[in-house]
Design a protein around this motif. Sequence first.
Motif, mmCIF file in Angstrom:
data_model
loop_
_atom_site.group_PDB
_atom_site.id
_atom_site.type_symbol
_atom_site.label_atom_id
_atom_site.label_comp_id
_atom_site.label_asym_id
_atom_site.label_seq_id
_atom_site.Cartn_x
_atom_site.Cartn_y
_atom_site.Cartn_z
ATOM 1 N N GLY A 150 -23.287 -28.958 5.036
ATOM 2 C CA GLY A 150 -22.484 -28.155 5.948
ATOM 3 C C GLY A 150 -23.047 -26.752 6.078
ATOM 4 N N ALA A 151 -22.167 -25.753 6.049
ATOM 5 C CA ALA A 151 -22.603 -24.360 6.166
ATOM 6 C C ALA A 151 -23.521 -23.971 5.014
ATOM 7 C CB ALA A 151 -21.386 -23.441 6.208
ATOM 8 N N SER A 152 -23.266 -24.523 3.834
ATOM 9 C CA SER A 152 -24.121 -24.225 2.678
ATOM 10 C C SER A 152 -25.511 -24.818 2.850
ATOM 11 C CB SER A 152 -23.484 -24.769 1.393
ATOM 12 O OG SER A 152 -22.272 -24.112 1.112
ATOM 13 N N ASP A 207 -32.499 -21.818 4.412
ATOM 14 C CA ASP A 207 -33.016 -20.457 4.555
ATOM 15 C C ASP A 207 -33.680 -19.993 3.258
ATOM 16 O OD1 ASP A 207 -33.068 -17.874 6.167
ATOM 17 O OD2 ASP A 207 -32.010 -17.204 4.374
ATOM 18 N N SER A 234 -16.370 -14.233 6.117
ATOM 19 C CA SER A 234 -17.221 -15.294 5.602
ATOM 20 C C SER A 234 -17.826 -14.933 4.252
ATOM 21 C CB SER A 234 -18.354 -15.571 6.599
ATOM 22 O OG SER A 234 -19.286 -16.469 6.040
ATOM 23 N N THR A 271 -30.389 -31.269 2.732
ATOM 24 C CA THR A 271 -29.021 -31.120 3.230
ATOM 25 C C THR A 271 -28.382 -32.477 3.515
ATOM 26 O OG1 THR A 271 -29.811 -30.919 5.519
ATOM 27 C CG2 THR A 271 -29.573 -28.881 4.254
ATOM 28 N N SER A 278 -27.333 -24.745 5.602
ATOM 29 C CA SER A 278 -28.182 -23.787 6.320
ATOM 30 C C SER A 278 -28.635 -22.670 5.389
ATOM 31 C CB SER A 278 -27.434 -23.206 7.525
ATOM 32 O OG SER A 278 -26.301 -22.463 7.112
ATOM 33 N N ILE A 279 -27.787 -22.307 4.432
ATOM 34 C CA ILE A 279 -28.155 -21.279 3.459
ATOM 35 C C ILE A 279 -29.242 -21.804 2.527
ATOM 36 C CG2 ILE A 279 -27.304 -19.859 1.549
ATOM 37 C CD1 ILE A 279 -24.580 -19.832 2.951
ATOM 38 N N ARG A 296 -20.523 -16.105 3.386
ATOM 39 C CA ARG A 296 -21.958 -16.259 3.618
ATOM 40 C C ARG A 296 -22.731 -14.960 3.388
ATOM 41 N NH1 ARG A 296 -25.257 -19.719 6.825
ATOM 42 N NH2 ARG A 296 -27.156 -18.675 7.502
ATOM 43 N N THR A 347 -22.585 -24.457 -3.217
ATOM 44 C CA THR A 347 -21.313 -25.027 -2.779
ATOM 45 C C THR A 347 -20.231 -23.969 -2.910
ATOM 46 O OG1 THR A 347 -19.530 -26.568 -3.402
ATOM 47 C CG2 THR A 347 -21.223 -26.148 -5.067
ATOM 48 N N HIS A 348 -19.681 -23.550 -1.791
ATOM 49 C CA HIS A 348 -18.693 -22.472 -1.797
ATOM 50 C C HIS A 348 -17.477 -22.826 -2.647
ATOM 51 C CE1 HIS A 348 -16.113 -19.250 -0.614
ATOM 52 N NE2 HIS A 348 -15.293 -20.036 0.046
ATOM 53 N N GLN A 361 -23.407 -14.610 -0.230
ATOM 54 C CA GLN A 361 -24.301 -15.668 -0.702
ATOM 55 C C GLN A 361 -25.748 -15.379 -0.309
ATOM 56 O OE1 GLN A 361 -22.407 -18.960 1.243
ATOM 57 N NE2 GLN A 361 -20.985 -19.354 -0.437
#
Length: 278
Positions: free
Chosen positions: A139-141, A147, A237, A163, A143-144, A239, A185-186, A242
């Motif tokens: 998920g959103a994590s 990166d 966020s 991912t 893309s992090i 993010r 993982t948030h 993070q």
Amino acid sequence: MKSNPYAAIQSKYESFPKVSRRIADFILENPERVCSISIQQMARELDIAESSIIRFCKQIDCSGFSEMKLLLAKYAPQSIHTIFEDLSETDTVTSITKNVFGRNIDTLQRALDLLDFEKVEQATALMSQAKRIVALGVGASGSIASDFYIRLMRVGIQAEAFTDSHLMQIAASQAGPETVFFGITHTGKTREIVTALELARSRGAKTISMTGYPDTPVKRVSDICMELYSPLQLFVSPRVAQVTLLDSLYVSLSIRQKNQVVENIQKMNDALADFRLS
């Protein structure tokens, strides 16, 4: 330096027992009042024992009620302005932009206040000794994680990012002692990340995780678990904190092998030169 109590409350909120959550809610809703009343008054208003409040103070790293009040007073103005101020339909784009910037700046400051630098040092040391770093996220994590992999690759550090839940399990099954698996993982509860780290660890790999909450399942399968402050407000966020922490790790790793990194960056620039328009 003592931590910001508002940041400590929000970071640990999900792990608080029922009574501690009542105390936390009371403080967040009445920060100025808490600073002006005694522990006896607060206990009466909440219908709880004074010992519960003392225990709560220690949970947020304060020595007692008096110190908590001092820290609440110290951090209250900025906290109230950037965290508890709601946006409305009448706000202009300019005011919304300033508000969002303010919230992100506040998130970074709170994350910094609560950051365990010893764990950051340990994570850097572990990765600097590894022959390969594998970043995991969904998920959103995800893309992090991707990166982070790109940043490491740019300076010549052997890295990969996964991912896809199946691919990360396959990678974990082939892990070895010279590899570090880094799970993002948030919530700290993402099944794919937890199972992949657990499997990689069973194969001899070292495991690092980054999460927004304390005492989560991912911590139990991590050699090092870095817990970041996690804002609870909508549109704020995690993010930004993070990515900033990963930037710090990336720079720390690069500085440890500065000469090689400079050479690798030059190679990268040479390789990409023909793809840049003049």
